[in-house]
Design a protein around this motif. Structure first.
Motif, PDB file in Angstrom:
ATOM      1  N   GLY A  98      22.835 -15.216   6.012  1.00 39.62           N
ATOM      2  CA  GLY A  98      21.896 -14.897   7.080  1.00 39.62           C
ATOM      3  C   GLY A  98      20.988 -13.747   6.665  1.00 39.62           C
ATOM      4  O   GLY A  98      20.861 -13.433   5.476  1.00 39.62           O
TER       5      GLY A  98
ATOM      6  N   ARG B 220      19.717 -17.753  11.456  1.00 39.06           N
ATOM      7  CA  ARG B 220      20.065 -16.829  10.368  1.00 39.06           C
ATOM      8  C   ARG B 220      20.212 -15.364  10.797  1.00 39.06           C
ATOM      9  O   ARG B 220      20.512 -14.546   9.945  1.00 39.06           O
ATOM     10  CB  ARG B 220      18.963 -16.870   9.297  1.00 39.06           C
TER      11      ARG B 220
ATOM     12  N   LEU C 208      14.689 -15.438   3.998  1.00 37.97           N
ATOM     13  CA  LEU C 208      14.964 -16.755   4.584  1.00 37.97           C
ATOM     14  C   LEU C 208      14.837 -17.871   3.554  1.00 37.97           C
ATOM     15  O   LEU C 208      15.569 -18.856   3.595  1.00 37.97           O
ATOM     16  CB  LEU C 208      14.034 -17.007   5.775  1.00 37.97           C
TER      17      LEU C 208
ATOM     18  N   GLN D 211      29.544 -13.850   6.488  1.00 39.09           N
ATOM     19  CA  GLN D 211      28.125 -14.144   6.337  1.00 39.09           C
ATOM     20  C   GLN D 211      27.459 -13.032   5.520  1.00 39.09           C
ATOM     21  O   GLN D 211      27.588 -11.848   5.864  1.00 39.09           O
ATOM     22  CB  GLN D 211      27.475 -14.229   7.721  1.00 39.09           C
TER      23      GLN D 211
ATOM     24  N   ALA E 239      18.003 -17.780   1.712  1.00 44.30           N
ATOM     25  CA  ALA E 239      19.097 -18.232   2.582  1.00 44.30           C
ATOM     26  C   ALA E 239      19.063 -19.746   2.775  1.00 44.30           C
ATOM     27  O   ALA E 239      20.109 -20.378   3.000  1.00 44.30           O
ATOM     28  CB  ALA E 239      19.006 -17.518   3.928  1.00 44.30           C
TER      29      ALA E 239
ATOM     30  N   GLU F  16      16.262 -20.997  12.431  1.00 40.80           N
ATOM     31  CA  GLU F  16      17.129 -21.426  11.331  1.00 40.80           C
ATOM     32  C   GLU F  16      18.547 -20.861  11.475  1.00 40.80           C
ATOM     33  O   GLU F  16      19.384 -21.053  10.582  1.00 40.80           O
ATOM     34  CB  GLU F  16      16.478 -21.028   9.992  1.00 40.80           C
TER      35      GLU F  16
ATOM     36  N   PRO G 162      23.858 -21.501   7.445  1.00 44.50           N
ATOM     37  CA  PRO G 162      23.532 -20.250   8.148  1.00 44.50           C
ATOM     38  C   PRO G 162      24.746 -19.329   8.332  1.00 44.50           C
ATOM     39  O   PRO G 162      24.602 -18.114   8.319  1.00 44.50           O
ATOM     40  CB  PRO G 162      23.014 -20.724   9.513  1.00 44.50           C
TER      41      PRO G 162
END
Lengths: 293, 293
Positions: free
Chosen positions: A181, A207, A169, A145, A172, A205, A177
């Protein structure tokens, strides 16, 4: 001696002058269960050797630090940065796989500032988006990630054009996710009047790759990069911040990453001890003890 | 010598070591049409004498600097701060009335940071709202606009818990635009990914009391308060920023306020000359020449 909270992780930047072996020793000896290493030290020790040391230590691996620095215009420098991020992704996968259960294959991303001589912040931010898109398939293929870290706006020109959690975000959002993140660091975000709404969004979300706790105090150090403090030594309301992160359902490690010449000049075992104490007072009371997942 | 743009105003902080008389002389001699003074120097010269000097100079008065510092908990210190702001409002009204046509009775407000020992940023921000409400009637009665200034987030703990334009606008929203407005300073706001939307909102809501131009460059000065640069010497995109402000219909003065030890150590006439040059290159091309209104 205080027993460290089970979710506390030491980021190697807090004990910057250690080798990987020393960092693992100091952290383990203190009874801490998790660690995050830096690329420079991992490469100095050798990746395979570092992987073996992490596996032997029984520690969780919380984050790998760090990738990014990819705001350059298209050209050889940008290509080199992207290639280096692919190596960082590979390192992250290997180290996290060697860590104990609950380890996270998260590569912290500090995106970089404005290229030398540039005033085009909009363009630099667009190139961050492009770089993430370029790297996402390699991250996904390796189960890593990318943990985009918005930095304090005082670093906007020279370290990270990503300055708010919403910005991270929004980038992203184009990816799954588990591939892209965000890193939530109190030092960088505490001033934001909407930060708790943004933390809630990050949780909703799915994340939040890492929660990092580090305190803010003025006057700032003459080199503002090194102006970080043990949790509880400054003005950040860790009760409110930590509750906001907990409310999202985040149950992962909580990392302490302290860039500070004064802390680096402290014996690493002592710096870790003070970190444990600060964490115990300022952060732990607001954390669940649920096993890291 | 470059003829100064008709909308350029010199804020006395740029030539901090001047008296009111010296500041007026230097600014007038350079052919600049507008000035903003600081309270300390006005009080040293005497308000009546300062009013007379402004009237005699033929200069416009752009802003009075500054009020605020009212984040203290209820008690004598807070009461003293509020009383002092009432005096500042009176000063603003008197000086602006003495200025040439196009002068603005705007009191720049730097709200203050966290009280000593406090971690309650939410509370401090609420007290800003309360203080503005307390002062608004006195401002209104005197025809003065409180120009709330969001400061760069690196000053959040020790100078201004107001960090974004939206925060300032949300507070201002409870009052008439001619009573509570905002100060838009490039140095403080340039990093904000949504800043142009927020500038548009400020314009739409009729709140822009002052547009201040000042550049950002790293490394920051060891004392971050003094890390400001002549327009054009740093990384801010003044073309984009100035166009965004112009697009709102703002036709007022554009102030240059440079807190910098290096600039303070420059002969004031020379500092003003360099300000004119930087302004001419970086800002003026994007400004209308419409008479200040």
């Amino acid at each position: 001696m205080t027993t460290p909270h089970p979710r506390l992780s030491i980021n190697q930047a807090t004990i910057k002058y250690t080798t990987v072996a020393q960092a693992i020793d100091v952290v383990s000896a203190a009874g801490i269960q998790s660690i995050g290493l830096w690329r420079e030290q991992v490469q100095e020790a050798g990746l395979n050797e570092s992987v073996k040391m992490i596996a032997d230590s029984g520690l969780r691996y919380s984050t790998h630090c760090r990738g990014g620095w990819f705001t350059a215009e298209p050209g050889p420098a940008r290509q080199a940065a992207l290639n280096d991020n692919r190596v960082a992704i590979d390192e992250t996968a290997a180290l996290a796989a060697a860590g104990a259960a609950g380890s996270k294959a998260a590569l912290v991303i500090v995106v970089g500032g404005l290229p030398e001589g540039s005033r085009d912040i909009v363009g630099a931010r667009e190139r961050v988006r492009d770089a993430v898109a370029t790297l996402a398939p390699h991250a996904e293929a390796n189960g890593v990630q990318l943990a985009l870290e918005p930095l304090h706006p005082m670093y906007c020109s020279d370290r990270a054009v990503l300055s708010t959690l919403d910005q991270a975000l929004d980038i992203a959002a184009d990816f799954a996710p588990e591939v892209v993140g965000v890193t939530v660091d109190t030092f960088h975000l505490w001033w934001d009047p909407d930060v708790f709404d943004k933390v809630a969004r990050a949780g909703r979300e799915g994340r939040i790759a890492s929660y990092q706790v580090c305190d803010w105090k003025t006057p700032l150090a003459a080199d503002v990069l090194l102006s970080r403090h043990y949790p509880g030594d400054g003005v950040i309301d860790f009760a409110a911040f930590t509750k906001a992160v907990e409310a999202t359902g985040y149950t992962g490690d909580v990392e302490v990453e302290l860039l500070s010449q004064e802390i680096w000049d402290t014996d690493p075992a002592e710096a870790v001890r003070r970190t444990i104490d600060g964490f115990e007072r300022a952060v732990a009371p607001f954390l669940s003890n649920t096993p890291v997942s």
